[in-house]
Design a protein around this motif. Sequence first.
Motif, PDB file in Angstrom:
ATOM      1  N   GLY A  20      69.670  57.406  41.106  1.00 41.02           N
ATOM      2  CA  GLY A  20      69.644  55.947  41.168  1.00 41.02           C
ATOM      3  C   GLY A  20      70.615  55.408  42.209  1.00 41.02           C
ATOM      4  N   TRP A  21      71.767  56.050  42.344  1.00 46.77           N
ATOM      5  CA  TRP A  21      72.718  55.651  43.381  1.00 46.77           C
ATOM      6  C   TRP A  21      72.106  55.900  44.754  1.00 46.77           C
ATOM      7  CZ3 TRP A  21      75.052  58.013  47.517  1.00 46.77           C
ATOM      8  CH2 TRP A  21      76.062  57.285  48.154  1.00 46.77           C
ATOM      9  N   ILE A  22      71.474  57.039  44.930  1.00 49.77           N
ATOM     10  CA  ILE A  22      70.854  57.371  46.217  1.00 49.77           C
ATOM     11  C   ILE A  22      69.773  56.354  46.563  1.00 49.77           C
ATOM     12  CG2 ILE A  22      69.460  59.109  47.436  1.00 49.77           C
ATOM     13  CD1 ILE A  22      70.980  61.229  45.665  1.00 49.77           C
ATOM     14  N   ALA A  23      68.892  56.051  45.616  1.00 48.22           N
ATOM     15  CA  ALA A  23      67.830  55.071  45.859  1.00 48.22           C
ATOM     16  C   ALA A  23      68.423  53.704  46.173  1.00 48.22           C
ATOM     17  CB  ALA A  23      66.898  54.994  44.649  1.00 48.22           C
ATOM     18  N   GLY A  24      69.444  53.314  45.441  1.00 48.22           N
ATOM     19  CA  GLY A  24      70.089  52.023  45.679  1.00 48.22           C
ATOM     20  C   GLY A  24      70.715  51.928  47.060  1.00 48.22           C
ATOM     21  N   VAL A  25      71.319  53.017  47.517  1.00 50.79           N
ATOM     22  CA  VAL A  25      71.925  53.029  48.850  1.00 50.79           C
ATOM     23  C   VAL A  25      70.851  52.911  49.924  1.00 50.79           C
ATOM     24  CG1 VAL A  25      73.133  54.511  50.512  1.00 50.79           C
ATOM     25  CG2 VAL A  25      74.069  54.161  48.238  1.00 50.79           C
ATOM     26  N   PHE A  26      69.734  53.613  49.754  1.00 56.24           N
ATOM     27  CA  PHE A  26      68.636  53.461  50.716  1.00 56.24           C
ATOM     28  C   PHE A  26      68.157  52.012  50.750  1.00 56.24           C
ATOM     29  CE2 PHE A  26      67.690  58.157  50.579  1.00 56.24           C
ATOM     30  CZ  PHE A  26      67.763  58.364  51.949  1.00 56.24           C
TER      31      PHE A  26
END
Length: 119
Positions: A20-26
Amino acid sequence: MAFVQCPADFDGGPEVAHGGWIAGVFDDVLGRFLTHRGVKSVTATLSVSFLMPVPVARPLVLRTRVLSREGRRITMAGALRLEDEHQDRATAEGVWVERRPDHFERHRAQMSADRPDTP
C-alpha cells in the motif's frame, strides 16, 4: 525522477515496504509530476506490479514518464528501484485526467446530493 524512502513503520513484513505504501508513492509521485508541469489532474486508474521486495529505510529512486496523451487523459508509467541498483523492484502504469476548473465543485454537489437528510 523522485528520491523516496519507505519509513520503517510502513513495513509489510520484516524490513520490507508494505504494498500500500508503494502504490501510494506511485500515485503521489506520478500525479505530482504532472502538477509540476502545470497540469492539475486526478488519478483515474493505477496498476502496480510488485517485482521484488522493496526494503524499508533505504534510498529509492522513482522514475516517471508520460506514455501518451489523448485529450484530457494522460497515461503515465513509473519504476521504483534502489538508488544504487539498475533493476526495478516495482513498476506502475495509470491514467490521470486533467481536471476541469469546476472539478471539486461538481464533486461537492454530487456528495451533498448523496447524503441522506438528517435532522
